[in-house]
Scaffold this active site. Structure first.
Site, PDB file in Angstrom:
ATOM      1  N   SER A  24      21.096  34.573 -83.348  1.00 49.35           N
ATOM      2  CA  SER A  24      21.952  35.451 -84.158  1.00 49.35           C
ATOM      3  C   SER A  24      21.397  35.545 -85.571  1.00 49.35           C
ATOM      4  O   SER A  24      20.793  34.599 -86.081  1.00 49.35           O
ATOM      5  CB  SER A  24      23.371  34.894 -84.229  1.00 49.35           C
ATOM      6  OG  SER A  24      23.418  33.738 -85.037  1.00 49.35           O
ATOM      7  N   ASP A  25      21.604  36.691 -86.191  1.00 48.54           N
ATOM      8  CA  ASP A  25      21.379  36.736 -87.633  1.00 48.54           C
ATOM      9  C   ASP A  25      22.416  35.791 -88.247  1.00 48.54           C
ATOM     10  O   ASP A  25      23.390  35.403 -87.601  1.00 48.54           O
ATOM     11  CB  ASP A  25      21.533  38.164 -88.173  1.00 48.54           C
ATOM     12  CG  ASP A  25      20.850  38.339 -89.529  1.00 48.54           C
ATOM     13  OD1 ASP A  25      20.569  37.318 -90.196  1.00 48.54           O
ATOM     14  OD2 ASP A  25      20.595  39.489 -89.932  1.00 48.54           O
ATOM     15  N   TRP A  26      22.200  35.418 -89.497  1.00 53.19           N
ATOM     16  CA  TRP A  26      22.995  34.340 -90.123  1.00 53.19           C
ATOM     17  C   TRP A  26      24.445  34.782 -90.368  1.00 53.19           C
ATOM     18  O   TRP A  26      24.755  35.462 -91.334  1.00 53.19           O
ATOM     19  CB  TRP A  26      22.305  33.911 -91.411  1.00 53.19           C
ATOM     20  CG  TRP A  26      21.301  32.806 -91.217  1.00 53.19           C
ATOM     21  CD1 TRP A  26      21.260  31.629 -91.936  1.00 53.19           C
ATOM     22  CD2 TRP A  26      20.212  32.712 -90.275  1.00 53.19           C
ATOM     23  NE1 TRP A  26      20.228  30.831 -91.466  1.00 53.19           N
ATOM     24  CE2 TRP A  26      19.578  31.462 -90.467  1.00 53.19           C
ATOM     25  CE3 TRP A  26      19.733  33.547 -89.263  1.00 53.19           C
ATOM     26  CZ2 TRP A  26      18.480  31.043 -89.710  1.00 53.19           C
ATOM     27  CZ3 TRP A  26      18.640  33.138 -88.497  1.00 53.19           C
ATOM     28  CH2 TRP A  26      18.043  31.903 -88.726  1.00 53.19           C
TER      29      TRP A  26
END
Ligand SMILES: *[C@@H]1O[C@H](CO)[C@@H](O)[C@H](O)[C@H]1NC(C)=O
Ligand SMILES: *[C@@H]1O[C@H](CO)[C@@H](O)[C@H](O)[C@H]1NC(C)=O
Ligand SMILES: *[C@@H]1O[C@H](CO)[C@@H](O)[C@H](O)[C@H]1NC(C)=O
Ligand SMILES: *[C@@H]1O[C@H](CO)[C@@H](O)[C@H](O)[C@H]1NC(C)=O
Ligand SMILES: *[C@@H]1O[C@H](CO)[C@@H](O)[C@H](O)[C@H]1NC(C)=O
Ligand SMILES: *[C@@H]1O[C@H](CO)[C@@H](O)[C@H](O)[C@H]1NC(C)=O
Ligand SMILES: *[C@@H]1O[C@H](CO)[C@@H](O)[C@H](O)[C@H]1NC(C)=O
Ligand SMILES: *[C@@H]1O[C@H](CO)[C@@H](O)[C@H](O)[C@H]1NC(C)=O
Ligand SMILES: *[C@@H]1O[C@H](CO)[C@@H](O)[C@H](O)[C@H]1NC(C)=O
Ligand SMILES: *[C@@H]1O[C@H](CO)[C@@H](O)[C@H](O)[C@H]1NC(C)=O
Length: 880
Positions: A290-292
């Site tokens: 996942s992106d942050w």
């Protein structure tokens, strides 16, 4: 990724609203589009060519793991929990260290003694496979030597749908073919150095505004959810997915899912895109991270195909997690089948072995959260003080390569013969803040979130600290002074009387202007990541005007994140040359002087169109929410027609077209030859089935929660995410003050979709357009080879980027689409060389939304070869 939010002035946001050119509205067919469910999540396929050994080793490794250890591999330990921007848990029992994930696509973020490379979008202007490979390899070496396992690069999302998009410069080009070649070379470069590449952001992450609900609310926009990019299947396949397919085919070990929604489902829980397209159709065998902060659900995202969550906590440093203890619970309570968590862990380890991490291991020797030698090992909880930064110099000889890449990526737009300079000019004057050093030093603003001094990179997580930054003024001064000349510079953009006085004296005036943008957590001068306009900053046009008014030999140099409006100065007779230098990185001034003084004959070509105005592009960003407080709807109504395809379709004359760039010599094109390859196998839709989800015979999962409690010997770091449970009560382990739903909610339909738990043999995960990494292998059969003769008709040696475009002939097809290019090096005056390009089946196919597959239509197909998208000297028909 974000760190902090700077509050923008709402006045600026309102000002922009009136300029909003995005045409999304509730009458569009795409408004409120939804994504179809696609379950179960495809498991790895050990027969995948090139991945056999890596997957076998991964399965062996994961087969030894306990549930807690598998959870550790999949879940980040929380923001600032470890040395890197992302860290998962370790497996101490097997001596397996915690994996480290680190930014960025221009080098390593948050450390020292690293290089600051040329930005992706600038390197795209080199059209040079070697530049991209070497850049990837160089970054890979530095990453490896700092003890990083996964480099969060390269970028092909954003692709660059709209020129004002804040992060376009991190990616390559709005042309999918150019981006596809660049991303493949980059992935190979990074991974050949022994670290995992993470191609991002999947997908349709085309603007910064509204990419995240909380961030937008911080800027005063009252919206509950992130923007939804709504797109049809043809546009998805032919444009935005295209370079991701190339990245998968090149073996990218991981893919980052994006913040935005796609068809109103979040990127990291969109089963159609992760399960159906990425792992199914494109045959991706690595892991999805996942992106942050882009994960929005626990069980649901696991079923949708997410394999690793970053940075691991629900919100930064909250101490709570969608996975971690929740994943332990979800497996023990049989919601998530063991094969799914096994597959997450196997994919992570398959990527690890695929790039040879086990042979390239270096202990992490830096810490992202301090530049001091000593600090907290776990900044999240101020725990474990000690030496955290060993200040390892990892730069090697990369400076040379960066200088070379910068020079090769410089595009000469206008030249009345003044360039190249000799160094013996009588009186050289340099103007503009963009020529000089920043008053704050090259790293003076956090994540380069300001523009003071020369612009060599945009802002946000896509940055790395500059070891030094050679300004243009420094490099030009070196040049002139080594020839005993005169040089003076004024770097105050507004000192008009001094500017006029100096400009009127100079035989050669060089004026520097710029235009910046970056990631959406930083707002600078009212630009919330995305640019508010395409004009040059700091009153650059006025500066140019002041100089040209009194100097008939003015050379304009542009450092910018993308296209800028050239205004009146492009046609001003006193502007004798214009150079686009992009974002060159640490060697900026040296790269530029190599071109200005003729050591390098410019061969770069525009990787985007420079139009007269932003309206001419036909696509634009959404600057104000258009759906009340619900997710803004961004309808990609223009389909595949972005950048030059839009200009061509709408008959709009650009100032400088896609693919344009001058040289100090000239090239002519002749002798087009089209060779049809005989006996190419016919296209056959992939119709294989896959086997049952594998059972790895790991330790049987105990359902006794007593087996998952915190061990006594752990010195717990506050807020750190562990795989353990806080209690032997599931309810108590799950719960916290933020839990939105009770544990074991009565209605599971929203998070256990139909078919998601089914581990029996599947037919549907083998998509007709699938069958191998990158899609159906028959798509990559070469159908034609096209050659042409390119002759240097000028007086000096030079490189030429020969370009091949196709017209697929249908009413929905672009007039021209790039489908081949080559940078022909060092062509001598009078010399003729042969340009050659292969056309694959994919290059000539269109996406058929009814069949859900690629087809070659019956329309007449043509090829064109020339020096830009509008200088297509040669033309021929394809006999299919
Ligand atoms: C998105 O919605 C459009 C319009 O309904 C549809 O054609 C397309 O297949 C959908 N794509 C995905 C990935 O959900
Ligand atoms: C999980 O990771 C943490 C942090 O690295 C470590 O302390 C712990 O021992 C690991 N747990 C297991 C079961 O390996
Ligand atoms: C956001 O919109 C909702 C619904 O219109 C409203 O109840 C709420 O007060 C608004 N919040 C802010 C901060 O404006
Ligand atoms: C750089 O910072 C100085 C000091 O704050 C300021 O005077 C100058 O205008 C800034 N330059 C630019 C280009 O913004
Ligand atoms: C464009 O944006 C820049 C940066 O915010 C600003 O300095 C400039 O004044 C703007 N230009 C116009 C014409 O509004
Ligand atoms: C120089 O810039 C100033 C400030 O905008 C402007 O008033 C003046 O007209 C400009 N001079 C020329 C010759 O363009
Ligand atoms: C060009 O420069 C000369 C000075 O060399 C000046 O007289 C003339 O007006 C300038 N032309 C323009 C269009 O600014
Ligand atoms: C600029 O003007 C000077 C003086 O009239 C002339 O000698 C020179 O050739 C001009 N330069 C250009 C590039 O037009
Ligand atoms: C478990 O997940 C829920 C959201 O699904 C979250 O609210 C809760 O805090 C998580 N529990 C823990 C212990 O992190
Ligand atoms: C199983 O655990 C997950 C994660 O905590 C939770 O969301 C789910 O409701 C639980 N289901 C049952 C049936 O206990």
């Amino acid at each position: 990724m974000r760190i902090t939010s700077t509050i923008a002035t709402l006045a600026a946001a309102k000002l922009v609203a009136s300029q909003a050119l995005n045409d999304s509205n509730p009458d569009d067919a795409l408004w409120g589009a939804t994504s179809p469910p696609y379950y179960p999540s495809p498991w790895v396929d050990e027969t995948t060519e090139g991945w056999e050994t890596a997957i076998r080793k991964a399965k062996e490794f994961v087969g030894q793991l306990t549930l807690l250890e598998k959870v550790n591999l999949t879940t980040g330990v929380g923001w600032e929990g470890g040395p890197c921007v992302g860290n998962v848990g370790a497996i101490p029992r097997l001596g397996f260290p915690a994996l480290c994930l680190q930014d960025s696509p221009t080098g390593i973020r948050f450390t020292d003694y690293n290089s600051a490379f040329t930005s992706g979008g600038t390197s795209a202007a080199s059209w040079d496979r070697k530049v991209w490979y070497d850049r990837g390899y160089g970054m890979g070496e530095e990453t490896r030597d700092k003890g990083i396992d996964v480099l969060l690069a390269p970028v092909v999302g954003p692709l660059g749908r709209s020129p004002a998009g804040g992060r376009n410069w991190e990616g390559f080009s709005p042309d999918p073919y150019l981006s596809g070649v660049a991303v493949a070379e980059s992935v190979k470069g990074v991974q050949d150095a022994g670290v995992i590449a993470c191609t991002k952001h999947y997908i349709l992450n085309e603007q910064e505004h509204f990419r995240q609900g909380p961030e937008s609310r911080g800027f005063g926009f009252n919206i509950t959810d992130s923007i939804s990019s709504n797109v049809d299947d043809k546009t998805l396949h032919e444009l935005y997915l295209w370079p991701f397919a190339d990245a998968v085919r090149a073996g990218t070990g991981s893919i980052m899912c994006s913040y935005n929604q796609i068809n109103n489902t979040y990127g990291c829980e969109n089963s159609a895109l992760l399960n159906g397209i990425l792992k199914g159709e494109l045959g991706f065998q690595g892991f999805v991270v996942s992106d942050w902060g882009a994960q929005h659900s626990g069980v649901f995202s696991a079923f949708a195909g997410l394999d690793m969550t970053m940075p691991g906590d629900t919100t930064f440093s909250s101490g709570y997690a969608f996975w971690g203890p929740n994943l332990t619970l979800a497996v023990t309570n049989s919601t998530i089948p063991e094969w799914r968590i096994d597959d997450m862990a196997t994919r992570i380890m398959a990527a690890y072995y695929f790039v040879g991490r086990e042979k390239n291991y270096v202990e992490t020797n830096f810490n992202s959260w301090t530049t001091q030698t000593e600090g907290w090992e776990n900044a999240i909880g101020n725990k474990n003080w000690g030496v955290v930064n060993k200040h390892v110099d990892v730069r090697r000889e990369h400076a040379k390569q960066i200088r070379d890449a910068g020079a090769r990526s410089t595009v000469l737009l206008k030249n009345n013969g003044v360039l190249p300079l000799t160094g013996k000019e009588k009186f050289t004057a340099v103007f503009g803040s963009d020529a000089g050093d920043s008053l704050y030093g090259p790293n003076g603003c956090s994540d380069r979130g300001c523009t003071n001094g020369t612009l060599a990179v945009g802002w946000g997580s896509g940055t790395s600290a500059f070891p030094y930054l050679i300004s243009p003024l420094t490099a030009i001064a070196n040049e002139v002074l080594s020839n005993g000349g005169i040089i003076q510079g004024i770097t105050d953009d507004y000192a008009y009387s001094q500017i006029a006085a100096l400009a009127s004296q100079a035989s050669h005036a060089l004026v520097f202007v710029n235009s910046d943008s970056g990631e959406g957590y930083i707002s600078f001068d009212g630009n919330i990541g995305d640019r508010n306009n395409l004009t040059v900053w700091h009153a650059g046009e006025t500066l140019i005007q002041n100089v040209t008014a009194v100097n008939n030999n003015t050379i304009v140099v542009i450092h910018s994140v993308g296209p800028v409006e050239l205004g009146a100065f492009v046609d001003n007779e006193n502007v004798t040359a214009i150079v686009w230098a992009g974002l060159p990185g640490q060697e900026s001034g040296n790269s530029l002087t190599d071109v200005l003084y003729g050591r390098v004959n410019p061969g770069g070509k525009l990787p985007f169109t420079i139009g007269k105005s932003r309206e001419d592009y036909g696509t634009d960003l959404l600057y104000t929410p258009n759906n009340g407080e619900d997710a803004p709807q961004d309808n990609f109504n223009e389909g595949v027609f972005i950048d030059y395809r839009s200009f061509d379709k709408n008959g709009i004359e650009p100032v400088y077209e896609f693919g344009f760039g001058l040289s100090y010599t000239n090239f002519s094109y002749s002798n087009l030859k089209i060779t049809k390859h005989p006996n190419v196998p016919a296209y056959a839709p992939n119709n294989a089935t896959n086997a049952f989800a594998p059972s790895l015979n790991s330790t049987p999962v105990s359902t006794d929660l007593a087996d998952y409690q915190f061990p006594d010997d752990i010195d717990r770091v506050p807020l750190f995410i562990y795989p353990y449970l806080n209690s032997t009560s599931a309810n108590a382990s799950y719960g916290d003050s933020q839990a939105s739903e009770p544990y074991a909610a009565a209605d599971t339909s929203s998070y256990i979709p139909e078919g998601s738990q089914d581990g029996t043999a599947q037919w549907k995960n083998r998509h007709p357009a699938g069958g191998a990494p990158g899609g159906n292998p028959r798509l990559y059969d070469v159908l034609f080879t096209v050659t042409a003769t390119v002759t240097n008709t000028g007086g000096v040696v030079g490189d030429e980027v020969a370009q091949l475009y196709v017209a697929l002939g249908g009413p929905d097809d672009p007039l021209y689409q790039l489908r081949g290019f080559d940078r022909l090096y060092d062509v001598q005056p009078g010399q003729s060389v042969t340009f050659g390009a292969d056309l694959t089946r994919r290059d000539l196919s269109s996406w058929d939304t009814v069949k859900g597959d690629w087809v070659i239509t019956d329309y007449e197909k043509k090829v064109f070869v020339g020096k830009s998208s509008r200088k297509l000297e040669l033309e021929g028909a394809l006999d299919l």
